[in-house]
Scaffold this motif. Structure first.
Motif, PDB file in Angstrom:
ATOM      1  N   LEU A 125      -0.058   7.918   1.354  1.00 44.77           N
ATOM      2  CA  LEU A 125      -0.408   6.509   1.458  1.00 44.77           C
ATOM      3  C   LEU A 125       0.484   5.654   0.570  1.00 44.77           C
ATOM      4  O   LEU A 125       0.949   4.587   0.962  1.00 44.77           O
ATOM      5  N   LYS A 126       0.741   6.124  -0.640  1.00 42.88           N
ATOM      6  CA  LYS A 126       1.585   5.368  -1.555  1.00 42.88           C
ATOM      7  C   LYS A 126       3.013   5.280  -1.049  1.00 42.88           C
ATOM      8  O   LYS A 126       3.710   4.295  -1.269  1.00 42.88           O
ATOM      9  N   ALA A 127       3.457   6.323  -0.352  1.00 45.84           N
ATOM     10  CA  ALA A 127       4.828   6.335   0.141  1.00 45.84           C
ATOM     11  C   ALA A 127       5.019   5.414   1.345  1.00 45.84           C
ATOM     12  O   ALA A 127       6.077   4.822   1.510  1.00 45.84           O
ATOM     13  N   VAL A 128       4.005   5.304   2.209  1.00 44.25           N
ATOM     14  CA  VAL A 128       4.176   4.542   3.446  1.00 44.25           C
ATOM     15  C   VAL A 128       3.424   3.214   3.444  1.00 44.25           C
ATOM     16  O   VAL A 128       3.630   2.405   4.340  1.00 44.25           O
ATOM     17  N   SER A 129       2.543   2.978   2.493  1.00 37.77           N
ATOM     18  CA  SER A 129       1.839   1.705   2.382  1.00 37.77           C
ATOM     19  C   SER A 129       2.496   0.903   1.267  1.00 37.77           C
ATOM     20  O   SER A 129       2.268   1.163   0.087  1.00 37.77           O
ATOM     21  N   PRO A 130       3.350  -0.064   1.590  1.00 39.44           N
ATOM     22  CA  PRO A 130       4.208  -0.679   0.568  1.00 39.44           C
ATOM     23  C   PRO A 130       3.458  -1.428  -0.524  1.00 39.44           C
ATOM     24  O   PRO A 130       3.840  -1.357  -1.686  1.00 39.44           O
ATOM     25  N   ILE A 131       2.401  -2.152  -0.191  1.00 38.24           N
ATOM     26  CA  ILE A 131       1.698  -2.936  -1.205  1.00 38.24           C
ATOM     27  C   ILE A 131       0.968  -2.013  -2.170  1.00 38.24           C
ATOM     28  O   ILE A 131       0.899  -2.270  -3.376  1.00 38.24           O
ATOM     29  N   ARG A 132       0.411  -0.914  -1.673  1.00 35.82           N
ATOM     30  CA  ARG A 132      -0.256   0.050  -2.544  1.00 35.82           C
ATOM     31  C   ARG A 132       0.702   0.594  -3.600  1.00 35.82           C
ATOM     32  O   ARG A 132       0.297   0.873  -4.735  1.00 35.82           O
ATOM     33  N   SER A 133       1.974   0.741  -3.263  1.00 31.66           N
ATOM     34  CA  SER A 133       2.938   1.328  -4.191  1.00 31.66           C
ATOM     35  C   SER A 133       3.258   0.417  -5.362  1.00 31.66           C
ATOM     36  O   SER A 133       3.767   0.883  -6.382  1.00 31.66           O
ATOM     37  N   ILE A 134       2.979  -0.895  -5.258  1.00 29.66           N
ATOM     38  CA  ILE A 134       3.324  -1.816  -6.342  1.00 29.66           C
ATOM     39  C   ILE A 134       2.103  -2.527  -6.925  1.00 29.66           C
ATOM     40  O   ILE A 134       2.224  -3.208  -7.948  1.00 29.66           O
ATOM     41  N   ALA A 135       0.925  -2.376  -6.295  1.00 30.68           N
ATOM     42  CA  ALA A 135      -0.268  -3.082  -6.767  1.00 30.68           C
ATOM     43  C   ALA A 135      -0.995  -2.264  -7.827  1.00 30.68           C
ATOM     44  O   ALA A 135      -0.646  -1.122  -8.123  1.00 30.68           O
ATOM     45  N   ASN A 136      -2.037  -2.864  -8.391  1.00 32.21           N
ATOM     46  CA  ASN A 136      -2.893  -2.204  -9.369  1.00 32.21           C
ATOM     47  C   ASN A 136      -4.027  -1.522  -8.620  1.00 32.21           C
ATOM     48  O   ASN A 136      -4.890  -2.181  -8.038  1.00 32.21           O
ATOM     49  N   VAL A 137      -4.050  -0.192  -8.606  1.00 29.04           N
ATOM     50  CA  VAL A 137      -5.048   0.585  -7.871  1.00 29.04           C
ATOM     51  C   VAL A 137      -6.034   1.180  -8.870  1.00 29.04           C
ATOM     52  O   VAL A 137      -5.634   1.888  -9.797  1.00 29.04           O
ATOM     53  N   VAL A 138      -7.319   0.890  -8.702  1.00 31.75           N
ATOM     54  CA  VAL A 138      -8.357   1.430  -9.560  1.00 31.75           C
ATOM     55  C   VAL A 138      -9.324   2.235  -8.704  1.00 31.75           C
ATOM     56  O   VAL A 138      -9.566   1.907  -7.542  1.00 31.75           O
ATOM     57  N   THR A 139      -9.874   3.295  -9.274  1.00 35.67           N
ATOM     58  CA  THR A 139     -10.844   4.141  -8.595  1.00 35.67           C
ATOM     59  C   THR A 139     -12.242   3.794  -9.098  1.00 35.67           C
ATOM     60  O   THR A 139     -12.474   3.745 -10.302  1.00 35.67           O
ATOM     61  N   VAL A 140     -13.160   3.530  -8.181  1.00 34.82           N
ATOM     62  CA  VAL A 140     -14.517   3.127  -8.535  1.00 34.82           C
ATOM     63  C   VAL A 140     -15.485   4.202  -8.058  1.00 34.82           C
ATOM     64  O   VAL A 140     -15.185   4.986  -7.159  1.00 34.82           O
ATOM     65  N   GLY A 141     -16.665   4.219  -8.658  1.00 38.29           N
ATOM     66  CA  GLY A 141     -17.669   5.208  -8.309  1.00 38.29           C
ATOM     67  C   GLY A 141     -18.831   4.631  -7.538  1.00 38.29           C
ATOM     68  O   GLY A 141     -19.806   5.334  -7.276  1.00 38.29           O
ATOM     69  N   SER A 142     -18.754   3.345  -7.175  1.00 43.08           N
ATOM     70  CA  SER A 142     -19.836   2.717  -6.430  1.00 43.08           C
ATOM     71  C   SER A 142     -19.224   1.886  -5.315  1.00 43.08           C
ATOM     72  O   SER A 142     -18.010   1.830  -5.149  1.00 43.08           O
ATOM     73  N   SER A 143     -20.072   1.208  -4.569  1.00 45.70           N
ATOM     74  CA  SER A 143     -19.600   0.435  -3.422  1.00 45.70           C
ATOM     75  C   SER A 143     -19.014  -0.911  -3.811  1.00 45.70           C
ATOM     76  O   SER A 143     -18.465  -1.607  -2.968  1.00 45.70           O
ATOM     77  N   GLY A 144     -19.122  -1.324  -5.071  1.00 37.80           N
ATOM     78  CA  GLY A 144     -18.599  -2.610  -5.499  1.00 37.80           C
ATOM     79  C   GLY A 144     -17.817  -2.505  -6.792  1.00 37.80           C
ATOM     80  O   GLY A 144     -17.932  -1.526  -7.533  1.00 37.80           O
ATOM     81  N   TYR A 145     -17.002  -3.511  -7.065  1.00 35.96           N
ATOM     82  CA  TYR A 145     -16.203  -3.536  -8.285  1.00 35.96           C
ATOM     83  C   TYR A 145     -16.035  -4.989  -8.700  1.00 35.96           C
ATOM     84  O   TYR A 145     -15.765  -5.863  -7.861  1.00 35.96           O
TER      85      TYR A 145
END
Length: 350
Positions: A78-98
């Motif tokens: 995903l990081k290789a082929v999804s361009p915005i994901r490769s430069i954005a701030n990606v956080v992992t959450v444990g619930s349905s909201g953040y």
């Protein structure tokens, strides 16, 4: 006589226990043993998983959490082929909201004599950022004959299929998503021509190109203007974002002495640069047209937030479309602009 026979049977059991070898059992799988881990067995036949109470990786509907190895492979693709994901701030959450608090404006300071009174200073304003989220899903299918084939690498096939479908949906949402059960793209955020400190929080600044649906004379000057409109702290790590059609025009721009603004990559794995900043090709960016926002420049690590659940869920469905087996994969993903000062847009308008 009965006692003697019982003693002999008991002695044989004790000998087996002392040997440490497991008792042999007839193979119930049929043609061959299933090679690989339990997850591969699950993909091929739907079995091989132990059902135990209160398992976070299994549910009553037959879902199964993708193991770490496969999930990491999907994320890497995903990081290789999804361009915005490769430069954005990606956080992992444990619930349905953040939710995240972002301070706009800083606290003030002042000077005073040693014994003079100190006045109260202003405090920063806190704004809540809550990226809209939705379920990103894919539903690839395989025939049971493919799954039964010993030479078919089902895990690689499944991860590639999921990553391809997820990347296409993500790319469109991170750029232009409307925020309805999906991420809100940065081009969907409000925009204005006013500078930093004047615009409302969450509103992106745009620079006009000088002509409707085209670059004006000396287009390199507009590119320099958009770079300098971004404050110096955000220029470290900034990137250009545009589609390949726009990039084809930009690559031909030259300075007054004939030098190209575009500098190709000099080493494998290193991006090409425009005015010293890397260029990310995102085909979901609009083509150049009247009033289009076809070029973005900014520090997306600081400006755009992607929030996602950590696990990709897989549901095996061999019943809905026989003789095909569907693998319903889902992952909860959200996104929105988190810092509107960190991203600038070029608007093709007079």
């Amino acid at each position: 006589m009965i006692e003697v026979k019982a003693d002999a049977l008991e002695a044989s059991f004790e000998a087996m226990e002392r040997s440490g070898l497991p008792p042999e059992r007839p193979m119930l799988a049929g043609a061959r043993p299933i090679a690989g881990a339990a997850f591969e067995n699950f993909l091929r036949s739907g079995g091989g998983l132990e059902a135990k109470a209160m398992s976070g990786a299994s549910d009553a509907a037959g879902g199964y959490a993708v193991p770490d190895e496969l999930d990491a492979r999907i994320d890497a693709t995903l990081k290789a082929v999804s361009p915005i994901r490769s430069i954005a701030n990606v956080v992992t959450v444990g619930s349905s909201g953040y939710r995240k608090l972002v301070a706009s404006g800083g606290f003030e300071s002042g000077w005073a004599a040693e014994t003079a009174a100190r006045d109260e200073t202003d405090t920063p304003v806190f704004n809540e950022v809550a990226p809209p989220m939705g379920d990103l899903y894919a539903n690839p299918a395989a025939s049971q004959a493919m799954l039964d084939d010993a030479g078919f690498d089902v895990e690689t096939w499944l991860s590639d299929e999921i990553a391809r479908e997820f990347a296409a949906a993500e790319g469109a949402a991170f750029v232009g998503g409307n925020g309805m059960n999906k991420p809100k793209g940065f081009l969907s955020a409000p925009n204005a021509a006013t500078g930093d400190g004047v615009r409302a929080f969450g509103t992106l600044q745009y620079i006009v190109s000088g002509a409707a649906g085209a670059f004006a004379a000396n287009p390199e000057e507009k590119l320099i203007d958009i770079v300098q409109a971004l404050r110096a702290p955000y220029r470290q790590g900034a990137s250009w974002v545009m589609n390949s059609a726009t990039l084809a025009r930009v690559r031909k721009f030259k300075t007054s002495d004939g030098a190209l603004l575009w500098q190709p990559s000099l080493a494998a794995g290193q991006p090409a640069t425009l005015l010293g900043y890397p260029v990310v090709e995102a085909e979901d960016m609009p083509d150049i047209a009247a009033n289009s926002l076809s070029i973005a420049f900014g520090n997306f690590q600081a400006g755009y937030l992607i929030a996602e659940r950590g696990e990709t869920q897989i549901l095996r469905d061999p019943y809905s479309n026989k003789p095909f087996v569907h693998f319903y994969a889902t992952k909860r993903v959200g996104g929105m602009v988190s810092n509107s000062e960190a991203i600038k847009l070029l608007k093709f308008s007079a």
